[in-house]
Write an enzyme that holds these catalytic residues in place. Structure first.
Site, PDB file in Angstrom:
ATOM      1  N   CYS A 113       0.836  -1.197   0.000  1.00  0.00           N
ATOM      2  CA  CYS A 113       0.000   0.000   0.000  1.00  0.00           C
ATOM      3  C   CYS A 113       0.878   1.258   0.000  1.00  0.00           C
ATOM      4  CB  CYS A 113      -1.007  -0.047   1.149  1.00  0.00           C
ATOM      5  SG  CYS A 113      -2.359   1.155   0.964  1.00  0.00           S
ATOM      6  N   HIS A 133      -3.770  -4.936  -0.586  1.00  0.00           N
ATOM      7  CA  HIS A 133      -3.445  -5.502   0.726  1.00  0.00           C
ATOM      8  C   HIS A 133      -3.480  -7.028   0.645  1.00  0.00           C
ATOM      9  CE1 HIS A 133      -3.527  -1.856   3.250  1.00  0.00           C
ATOM     10  NE2 HIS A 133      -4.357  -1.403   2.314  1.00  0.00           N
ATOM     11  N   GLU A 186      -2.669  -9.099   2.872  1.00  0.00           N
ATOM     12  CA  GLU A 186      -3.118  -9.634   4.162  1.00  0.00           C
ATOM     13  C   GLU A 186      -4.635  -9.622   4.295  1.00  0.00           C
ATOM     14  OE1 GLU A 186      -2.928  -5.207   4.965  1.00  0.00           O
ATOM     15  OE2 GLU A 186      -1.890  -6.652   3.669  1.00  0.00           O
TER      16      GLU A 186
END
EC number: 4.3.2.10
Length: 215
Positions: free
Chosen positions: A86, A195, A197
């Site tokens: 990011c 992202h 994750e």
């Protein structure tokens, strides 16, 4: 005592959802220890480094310098497997239009805001900024896409994107009103706007690929 060769340092400069990143990494770490750290010495000793970030670019740059981490980040980007996420991707470039601030300059290029005049669908429906949600990524060849189908969807939250001076850096492209670079890579560095994750199976696969990557 954990050996340096078994550690993944997640850089903590106060501007990222570090718990989500560290938990996702731990899930795929394969015995390596994930350390969230603001200590330049720990970053220097780690085998590989993850550089997350969220929030406004001027705040991120200020906090990075306030914690004395700029030198450690630049050193890691030279010689360790390095993953930017990011704003951590955006900070690797020279300049951001967000706040008109200089960034780290690892890569030539700028960080641009989505252009208001292009934020619409062919139907005329307006697209909201920030770009938030799942979107398809068109891949260009790179080891970190292993096991991930081209066109897989990843989770985005951003109003700005990188515009590399060297198109050879581009390893992923997305479209939201305009096509934009959403992943870059060179040598030991891979960085993404989305992202991983928060991107379910494919995001975990990308993190696993990073943990195992030998650039």
């Amino acid at each position: 005592m954990t050996l340096a060769g078994q550690t993944i340092a997640v850089i903590d400069y106060g501007m990222g959802n570090l718990r989500s990143v560290s938990k996702a990494l731990e899930h795929v770490a394969g015995g390596k220890q994930v350390i969230v750290t603001a200590d330049p010495a720990v970053v220097a000793a780690a085998e590989r480094v993850v550089f997350p970030g969220q929030g406004a670019m001027p705040d991120c740059m200020r906090e990075l310098d306030a914690r004395g981490l700029r030198t450690a980040v630049l050193a890691a980007a030279k010689d360790k497997p390095f993953l930017g996420i990011c704003v951590g991707e955006q900070m690797l470039f020279e300049h951001s239009d967000e706040g008109n601030v200089p960034a780290l300059g690892v890569f030539a290029g700028n960080v641009k805001r989505f252009p208001d005049e292009k934020m619409h669908l062919p139907t005329g429906e307006r697209l909201k900024v920030p770009h938030m949600g799942w979107n398809e990524v068109r891949q260009k060849p790179h080891a970190l896409w292993s096991g991930i189908a081209d066109g897989s969807r990843f989770y985005f939250v951003h109003s700005y994107f990188v515009e590399p001076a060297d198109l050879a850096l581009v390893t992923g492209i997305c479209e939201y009103g305009v096509p934009f670079t959403c992943a870059v890579g060179r040598d030991n560095i891979f960085a993404v706007q989305f992202h991983p994750e928060k991107s379910a199976r494919d995001g975990l696969q990308l993190l696993k690929n990073f943990v195992e990557w030998q650039p």
